[in-house]
Scaffold this motif. Structure first.
Motif, PDB file in Angstrom:
ATOM      1  N   ASP A   8       7.141  96.292  95.488  1.00 47.76           N
ATOM      2  CA  ASP A   8       7.659  97.661  95.554  1.00 47.76           C
ATOM      3  C   ASP A   8       8.950  97.772  94.757  1.00 47.76           C
ATOM      4  N   LYS A   9       9.199  98.970  94.238  1.00 46.76           N
ATOM      5  CA  LYS A   9      10.422  99.254  93.492  1.00 46.76           C
ATOM      6  C   LYS A   9      11.225 100.306  94.249  1.00 46.76           C
ATOM      7  N   ILE A  10      12.473  99.981  94.534  1.00 50.06           N
ATOM      8  CA  ILE A  10      13.390 100.911  95.192  1.00 50.06           C
ATOM      9  C   ILE A  10      14.365 101.394  94.134  1.00 50.06           C
ATOM     10  N   ARG A  11      14.452 102.718  93.959  1.00 53.40           N
ATOM     11  CA  ARG A  11      15.387 103.285  92.984  1.00 53.40           C
ATOM     12  C   ARG A  11      16.467 104.048  93.709  1.00 53.40           C
ATOM     13  N   THR A  52      17.169 100.325  89.624  1.00 52.73           N
ATOM     14  CA  THR A  52      15.903 100.017  90.286  1.00 52.73           C
ATOM     15  C   THR A  52      15.944  98.581  90.781  1.00 52.73           C
ATOM     16  N   PHE A  53      15.562  98.404  92.045  1.00 49.57           N
ATOM     17  CA  PHE A  53      15.495  97.090  92.679  1.00 49.57           C
ATOM     18  C   PHE A  53      14.022  96.751  92.869  1.00 49.57           C
ATOM     19  N   LEU A  54      13.625  95.548  92.466  1.00 45.83           N
ATOM     20  CA  LEU A  54      12.244  95.101  92.608  1.00 45.83           C
ATOM     21  C   LEU A  54      12.202  94.035  93.688  1.00 45.83           C
ATOM     22  N   LEU A  55      11.327  94.216  94.667  1.00 46.98           N
ATOM     23  CA  LEU A  55      11.191  93.253  95.750  1.00 46.98           C
ATOM     24  C   LEU A  55      10.307  92.102  95.276  1.00 46.98           C
ATOM     25  N   VAL A  56      10.898  90.910  95.204  1.00 50.43           N
ATOM     26  CA  VAL A  56      10.169  89.722  94.748  1.00 50.43           C
ATOM     27  C   VAL A  56      10.130  88.689  95.874  1.00 50.43           C
ATOM     28  N   PRO A  57       9.104  87.826  95.902  1.00 50.62           N
ATOM     29  CA  PRO A  57       9.000  86.843  96.982  1.00 50.62           C
ATOM     30  C   PRO A  57      10.067  85.761  96.876  1.00 50.62           C
ATOM     31  N   TYR A  91      14.318 106.301  96.307  1.00 54.07           N
ATOM     32  CA  TYR A  91      12.913 106.436  95.926  1.00 54.07           C
ATOM     33  C   TYR A  91      12.207 105.090  96.060  1.00 54.07           C
ATOM     34  N   LEU A  92      11.017 105.122  96.607  1.00 52.32           N
ATOM     35  CA  LEU A  92      10.175 103.936  96.695  1.00 52.32           C
ATOM     36  C   LEU A  92       8.949 104.190  95.837  1.00 52.32           C
ATOM     37  N   ASN A  93       8.811 103.393  94.792  1.00 49.85           N
ATOM     38  CA  ASN A  93       7.680 103.539  93.860  1.00 49.85           C
ATOM     39  C   ASN A  93       7.545 104.975  93.359  1.00 49.85           C
TER      40      ASN A  93
END
Length: 78
Positions: free
Chosen positions: A44-47, A52-57, A29-31
């Motif tokens: 964006d959050k990938i579940r 849940t994985f959060l994409l951070v810079p 799942y994306l968001n």
């Protein structure tokens, strides 16, 4: 838990980060939206399963920033 051994793949090509579900049992799942494959952006959050994985810079994230408003990102076709 509820994560497949090969659940999803993140790939970076042509300055784009793409998440692809690898036919996982419980889906990726994306968001909050179930996806098969789509581009992802910072924030964006990938579940996958209960994780849940959060994409951070990290470094220079310019290529991973969505070039529109948050409303446009929500309505972007996945």
């Amino acid at each position: 838990e509820s994560l497949s051994s090969l659940h999803f793949r993140l790939s970076y090509r042509a300055n784009k980060l793409v998440v692809t579900d690898l036919d996982s049992k419980n889906g990726t799942y994306l968001n909050g939206i179930k996806i098969r494959q789509t581009q992802v952006y910072i924030g964006d959050k990938i579940r996958a399963g209960k994780t849940t994985f959060l994409l951070v810079p990290d470094g220079d994230p310019k290529a991973l920033n969505f070039a529109g408003t948050s409303e446009q990102r929500v309505s972007r076709e996945l």
